[in-house]
Motif scaffolding. Structure first.
Motif, PDB file in Angstrom:
ATOM      1  N   ARG A  55      22.941 -24.149  -6.968  1.00 21.93           N
ATOM      2  CA  ARG A  55      22.019 -25.291  -6.819  1.00 21.93           C
ATOM      3  C   ARG A  55      20.649 -24.812  -6.342  1.00 21.93           C
ATOM      4  N   LYS A 151      16.490 -30.137  -4.587  1.00 26.76           N
ATOM      5  CA  LYS A 151      16.665 -30.146  -3.119  1.00 26.76           C
ATOM      6  C   LYS A 151      15.388 -29.609  -2.480  1.00 26.76           C
ATOM      7  N   GLU A 183      22.055 -42.926  -3.447  1.00 25.98           N
ATOM      8  CA  GLU A 183      22.726 -42.019  -2.504  1.00 25.98           C
ATOM      9  C   GLU A 183      22.218 -42.306  -1.112  1.00 25.98           C
ATOM     10  N   SER A 186      20.696 -38.412   3.387  1.00 23.51           N
ATOM     11  CA  SER A 186      21.095 -37.000   3.416  1.00 23.51           C
ATOM     12  C   SER A 186      22.570 -36.853   3.047  1.00 23.51           C
ATOM     13  N   SER A 187      23.021 -37.683   2.119  1.00 17.90           N
ATOM     14  CA  SER A 187      24.443 -37.639   1.755  1.00 17.90           C
ATOM     15  C   SER A 187      24.681 -38.279   0.391  1.00 17.90           C
ATOM     16  N   SER A 209      25.562 -33.165  -5.414  1.00 20.24           N
ATOM     17  CA  SER A 209      26.112 -32.821  -4.095  1.00 20.24           C
ATOM     18  C   SER A 209      27.284 -31.854  -4.229  1.00 20.24           C
ATOM     19  N   THR A 210      27.251 -30.782  -3.461  1.00 17.51           N
ATOM     20  CA  THR A 210      28.343 -29.802  -3.497  1.00 17.51           C
ATOM     21  C   THR A 210      29.631 -30.395  -2.917  1.00 17.51           C
ATOM     22  N   SER A 211      29.499 -31.121  -1.807  1.00 19.22           N
ATOM     23  CA  SER A 211      30.707 -31.658  -1.173  1.00 19.22           C
ATOM     24  C   SER A 211      31.299 -32.788  -2.022  1.00 19.22           C
ATOM     25  N   ALA A 247      27.308 -31.613   3.130  1.00 20.13           N
ATOM     26  CA  ALA A 247      27.839 -30.295   3.485  1.00 20.13           C
ATOM     27  C   ALA A 247      28.227 -30.216   4.962  1.00 20.13           C
TER      28      ALA A 247
HETATM   29  C1  LIG Z   1      19.627 -36.650  -0.402  1.00 17.81           C
HETATM   30  C2  LIG Z   1      20.954 -35.967  -0.323  1.00 17.81           C
HETATM   31  N1  LIG Z   1      21.932 -36.346  -1.170  1.00 17.81           N
HETATM   32  C3  LIG Z   1      23.157 -35.763  -1.124  1.00 17.81           C
HETATM   33  C4  LIG Z   1      23.441 -34.763  -0.208  1.00 17.81           C
HETATM   34  C5  LIG Z   1      24.799 -34.128  -0.187  1.00 17.81           C
HETATM   35  O1  LIG Z   1      24.745 -32.849  -0.761  1.00 17.81           O
HETATM   36  P1  LIG Z   1      25.757 -31.737  -0.246  1.00 17.81           P
HETATM   37  O2  LIG Z   1      27.132 -32.287  -0.378  1.00 17.81           O
HETATM   38  O3  LIG Z   1      25.553 -30.592  -1.177  1.00 17.81           O
HETATM   39  O4  LIG Z   1      25.384 -31.428   1.165  1.00 17.81           O
HETATM   40  C6  LIG Z   1      22.441 -34.345   0.669  1.00 17.81           C
HETATM   41  C7  LIG Z   1      22.722 -33.287   1.640  1.00 17.81           C
HETATM   42  O5  LIG Z   1      21.946 -32.965   2.495  1.00 17.81           O
HETATM   43  C8  LIG Z   1      21.165 -34.947   0.609  1.00 17.81           C
HETATM   44  O6  LIG Z   1      20.179 -34.572   1.437  1.00 17.81           O
END
Ligand SMILES: Cc1ncc(COP(=O)(O)O)c(C=O)c1O
Length: 295
Positions: A55, A151, A183, A186-187, A209-211, A247
Motif C-alpha cells: 500500500r 494514504k 469510512e 481513521s478506520s 484498509s489492511t485490517s 491497524a
Molecule cells: C481514513 C482511514 N481509513 C481506513 C483505515 C484503516 O486502514 P488499516 O486497516 O490499513 O489501518 C485508516 C487507518 O488509519 C484510515 O486512516
C-alpha cells in the motif's frame, strides 16, 4: 518497548526520537506532500507487513514517487527499529515525504531526496475479546478530497472530524456521502445485517484498509456472507452490528451511532466470533518471519 526514550529511524540510521530533526523546508511539512503507513507489531513481529509495504508503494506511485525501499529492506529496517525499542507489542509509524527544497513552488521539482522517517509507539490498550466494550461513533457529511485511497498525511478534515467526535464522547466520526457509507476518520467501517457482512467497495473515496481485508476473509471463513458494494445509509442505520477496523485497533464493535443503539446496543455475536478468529490468526502467525503470512 523502550518508553520514555524511544528510538526513531531517520533516512538511513537510528536516532533518539527527541534528537530527530527534519528540515522545515520539507514538502511534507509545507504541503503535506507525503504518504505514510502505520504497522502494528505483535511480539516483535510486524503484522501484515507485505500489505503495508504494497500500500505504501501504491500511495507513492499515486503521487508520482518511486518506491524508496523493497519489502525486504523495510523488513530489515523495522527489525532494527523494533529491537531498538525493546521489542514486544507496539506500532510503527512510517512516513515518506517528497523532501526539502528552498523556495516555494507547488509544482514538484526534479531531483529531491525523499525524507524517510519512522518511530515506534505503544499500541492502544486492548481487552480480551469477551470483555471488549462497545464504542460510539457519530456520522458527518464527507468533506475530504477525491483521493482518499491515497494514504496521505493531508489529514486536516480527519483530524477535525475525530476531534468533533471526541468532543461528544464518541470514538470515531464516520463519513457519509450522497446517501452512502464511506469510512471512519481513521478506520474502515463494516456493517452486519442478519448473517451478511456489507463492506463499501474500494473506490477513490476510501482507503484500502489492511485490517479490513483480513477481517472480511475471517468473516467469510466464519460463515458470514460477504457483500462488497456501495452501502446505503439506511443499511448502516438499521444494522444489527457495526464494526470499526484499523491497524492499531483491529476490529472494534460500534454499539452507538449518533447517540442511538446499534441493533441491541450490545456487542454482537458475529463480532465476537470474528474477533476471536482475528486474535487466533495473530497468535498463529506470531512465530513466522515478518514477510511470511498464511494467505
Ligand atoms: C481514513 C482511514 N481509513 C481506513 C483505515 C484503516 O486502514 P488499516 O486497516 O490499513 O489501518 C485508516 C487507518 O488509519 C484510515 O486512516
Amino acid at each position: 518497548m523502550a518508553d520514555p526514550h524511544p528510538i526513531a529511524w531517520l533516512n538511513d540510521a537510528l536516532v533518539p526520537l527527541k534528537e530527530a530533526r527534519i528540515s522545515p523546508l520539507d514538502r511534507g511539512f509545507l504541503y503535506a506532500d507525503s504518504v505514510y503507513e502505520v504497522v502494528p507489531v505483535y511480539e516483535g513481529r510486524p503484522f501484515l507487513l507485505v500489505e503495508h509495504c504494497s500500500r505504501l508503494d501504491r500511495s507513492l506511485a499515486a503521487i508520482g514517487m518511486e518506491p524508496v525501499h523493497t519489502a525486504s529492506e523495510w523488513a530489515a529496517i523495522l527489525a532494527i527499529l523494533i529491537a531498538a525499542n525493546g521489542s514486544g507489542d507496539m506500532y510503527i509509524y512510517l512516513q515518506v515525504s517528497r523532501g526539502a527544497q528552498y523556495g516555494r513552488n507547488h509544482a514538484v521539482p526534479d531531483g529531491l531526496e525523499p525524507t524517510i522517517f519512522a518511530f515506534a509507539a505503544p499500541l492502544p490498550e486492548e481487552y480480551p475479546a469477551q470483555d471488549t466494550p462497545g464504542i460510539s461513533a457519530i456520522t458527518q457529511p464527507e468533506w475530504r478530497w477525491g483521493r482518499c485511497d491515497i494514504k496521505s498525511t493531508s489529514l486536516l478534515p480527519n483530524v477535525l472530524s475525530k476531534t468533533q467526535a471526541a468532543a461528544v464522547g464518541a470514538t470515531e466520526a464516520i463519513f457519509l456521502a450522497d446517501g452512502f457509507l464511506h469510512e471512519g476518520s481513521s478506520s474502515a467501517i463494516l456493517v452486519i445485517k442478519g448473517d451478511t457482512l456489507y463492506a463499501p467497495e474500494e473506490t477513490n473515496a476510501i482507503l484500502p484498509s489492511t485490517s479490513r481485508a483480513l477481517v472480511v476473509k475471517l468473516a467469510a471463513a466464519a460463515g458470514l456472507s460477504v457483500v462488497v458494494a456501495p452501502v446505503p445509509v439506511e443499511l448502516l442505520r438499521s444494522a444489527d452490528e457495526i464494526w470499526m477496523s484499523s491497524a492499531t485497533r483491529p476490529l472494534m464493535p460500534i454499539t452507538r451511532l449518533d447517540g442511538l443503539r446499534v441493533g441491541s446496543g450490545t456487542v454482537g455475536a458475529h463480532w465476537l466470533q470474528v474477533r476471536q478468529r482475528f486474535d487466533q490468526y495473530r497468535r498463529d502467525i506470531a512465530s513466522l518471519p515478518a514477510l511470511a503470512g498464511r494467505n
